[in-house]
Design an enzyme around this catalytic site. Sequence first.
Site, PDB file in Angstrom:
ATOM      1  N   ASN A 450       1.703 -36.576 -89.088  1.00  0.00           N
ATOM      2  CA  ASN A 450       2.604 -37.717 -88.938  1.00  0.00           C
ATOM      3  C   ASN A 450       4.048 -37.237 -88.867  1.00  0.00           C
ATOM      4  O   ASN A 450       4.513 -36.516 -89.750  1.00  0.00           O
ATOM      5  CB  ASN A 450       2.466 -38.678 -90.121  1.00  0.00           C
ATOM      6  CG  ASN A 450       3.447 -39.842 -90.023  1.00  0.00           C
ATOM      7  OD1 ASN A 450       3.255 -40.763 -89.242  1.00  0.00           O
ATOM      8  ND2 ASN A 450       4.531 -39.794 -90.799  1.00  0.00           N
ATOM      9  N   GLU A 451       4.726 -37.618 -87.812  1.00  0.00           N
ATOM     10  CA  GLU A 451       6.155 -37.381 -87.607  1.00  0.00           C
ATOM     11  C   GLU A 451       6.573 -35.935 -87.873  1.00  0.00           C
ATOM     12  O   GLU A 451       7.530 -35.673 -88.607  1.00  0.00           O
ATOM     13  CB  GLU A 451       6.982 -38.333 -88.466  1.00  0.00           C
ATOM     14  CG  GLU A 451       6.827 -39.794 -88.056  1.00  0.00           C
ATOM     15  CD  GLU A 451       7.755 -40.725 -88.823  1.00  0.00           C
ATOM     16  OE1 GLU A 451       8.372 -40.279 -89.815  1.00  0.00           O
ATOM     17  OE2 GLU A 451       7.869 -41.896 -88.434  1.00  0.00           O
ATOM     18  N   PRO A 452       5.877 -34.958 -87.282  1.00  0.00           N
ATOM     19  CA  PRO A 452       6.329 -33.573 -87.408  1.00  0.00           C
ATOM     20  C   PRO A 452       7.536 -33.323 -86.508  1.00  0.00           C
ATOM     21  O   PRO A 452       7.863 -34.146 -85.646  1.00  0.00           O
ATOM     22  CB  PRO A 452       5.116 -32.781 -86.913  1.00  0.00           C
ATOM     23  CG  PRO A 452       4.520 -33.689 -85.869  1.00  0.00           C
ATOM     24  CD  PRO A 452       4.710 -35.091 -86.392  1.00  0.00           C
ATOM     25  N   VAL A 482       0.867 -38.527 -84.876  1.00  0.00           N
ATOM     26  CA  VAL A 482       1.820 -39.627 -84.769  1.00  0.00           C
ATOM     27  C   VAL A 482       3.216 -39.047 -84.628  1.00  0.00           C
ATOM     28  O   VAL A 482       3.663 -38.278 -85.478  1.00  0.00           O
ATOM     29  CB  VAL A 482       1.726 -40.546 -85.994  1.00  0.00           C
ATOM     30  CG1 VAL A 482       2.772 -41.644 -85.926  1.00  0.00           C
ATOM     31  CG2 VAL A 482       0.316 -41.149 -86.076  1.00  0.00           C
TER      32      VAL A 482
END
EC number: 3.2.1.31
Length: 652
Positions: A450-452, A482
Amino acid sequence: MVRGPAGAWAVLGPLLWGCGLALLQGGMLYPQESRSRERKELNGLWSFRADFSDNRRQGFEQQWYRKPLRESGPTLDMPVPSSFNDISQDGRLRSFIGWVWYEREAILPQRWTQDLGTRVVLRISSAHYYAIVWVNGVHVTEHEGGHLPFEADISKLVQTGPLSSCRITIAINNTLSPHTLPPGTILYKTDTSKYPKGYFVQNTNFDFFNYAGLHRPVLLYTTPTAYIDDITVTTDVDQDTGLVNYQIFVQGSDHFQLEVHLLDEEGRVVAKGTGGQGQLQVPSAHLWWPYLMHERPAYLYSLEVKLTAQTSAGPLSDFYTLPVGIRTVAVTERQFLINGKPFYFHGVNKHEDADIRGKGFDWSLLVKDFNLLRWLGANAFRTSHYPYAEEVMQLCDRYGIVVIDESPGVGIVLAQSFSNASLQHHLEVMEEMVRRDKNHPAVVMWSVANEPSSFLEQAAYYFKMLIGHTKALDPSRPVTFVTSSSYEKDLGVPYVDVICVNSYYSWYHDYGHMEVIQLQLATQFERWHEAYQKPIIQSEYGAETIIGFHEDPPLMFSEEYQKGLLQQYHVILDQKRKEYVVGELIWNFADFMTDQSPQRAIGNRKGIFTRQRQPKSAAFLLRERYWKLANETRYLQSAVMSQCVGNSPFTV
């Protein structure tokens, strides 16, 4: 590793990272009772002690595991499952970083300790973050990662001598480093005019509280010494015939027979087979459909497996029953298909989070959440931002709630977190996650992160390897992560099957200006799809709201602002879902705890429900929308109307 001023890694570390994990082997079937298996839950009160020594190593130096924990010093009663942070009135414990110690004495049935044909296993469903386990003072296992189960065969320890009990000691360290999942850093405050000597804080790049402890059930269970170790099931459909492909692994004997029976919900045998692998054909099969998509959603068959094995101690039998949902999943350039029909995700993001218990598993809370999901008309959620409890997945299978199953890969923002060491650990976590959840029909897609910082140069190789590995583990499901990066800079999205985008227009920028949302959201969708020609899910959107705050015209943090922001998003979502947008997941289902900061008023308030599960105004807005979407996208006309007349509450 983060290093302190003396050049050695933070004093919490020496015992934490002593061994690397080998590639995983073997199964992780959910413990169940059967004709051949027993289980004993160890939930309840455990003895607990935090190691407040300066170097956090006193417990190891004094070998607290060698004798009852109470003899080492003062202990607390600690409920399991639960986070330890919010249980006591000691403020030091709430933000504690380092080693904590748990202990429980378990009385064992006599047969477990005397029958050498019985295998006794200790299973820990979740210990955040790194755990070391002893039984009667003997080291039995270690595990890195706070969200997935691990086990140890303790038969030899409990089947020697006259003892009918065993003392279980678990040391847990919640320290996060750049190479853990999720990652973090230890920051030493070296200005002695402001901070005591050795003062440090745990920094993270994710927006939820780093709760720690034994978060899920701890139990003992038995199998015969020759036993069913793992079962893998994949399904397909050929016209009206359901196809169930199975593979079964056995441990403890090379001479065995396997019988397989597939039963319908009425208990009738609809197909049978023999051997370690094969295909069962089910004429006129009932398919597993998502909630509100079909008049008979979430249909589950039962795969009954019987093992008969020859051992040196004589013949042994083992029995295991696996719920099976027959369904298919596919992705096109513009659609997400379940059983060949277009599926639109209308759901939520969640957290395992509640008052007092933190991330501790709680059946009452779980059932309440599922009742709220069904009241809301939600058909899906993402396990943001880590794998949830196995019992959650089981209820999703039973109720038809579709799951995007996400790894703990949240907060991967520093360059160090894209290192080979980080990648290797991430690959192992995906192996554990797929191994645990592969047979759940509700799981339709894996999310690896998520959101790297997927715009960094290292991200291209990292996500190519990570997504490729996950697809190799499970070719039957699409894989995503994501993103919150821009479409022209993201180096990981080329490898995903579905684009999942988080955006917070008129919240984290253009504060208060809801009039720009429609333009910005439409532009976002158009640019992503033009660049990649893949279906898109709006995987997060929302606004923070404190219940009872009202402002008209709407102002930020008021209930009116949250409603107005959602309505602006919905205008564009309604346009684009007719093209290539295949889902929308609100952030968040309920308010949740975060670290303290001037930006957070006792946690994140973006929930449509409070942390106590009371609805804000936006919950009713979203309910009206989701039931409307369900009626528009259902497969059979009677699917929704049979359960919701006039959009009223219903009982299933």
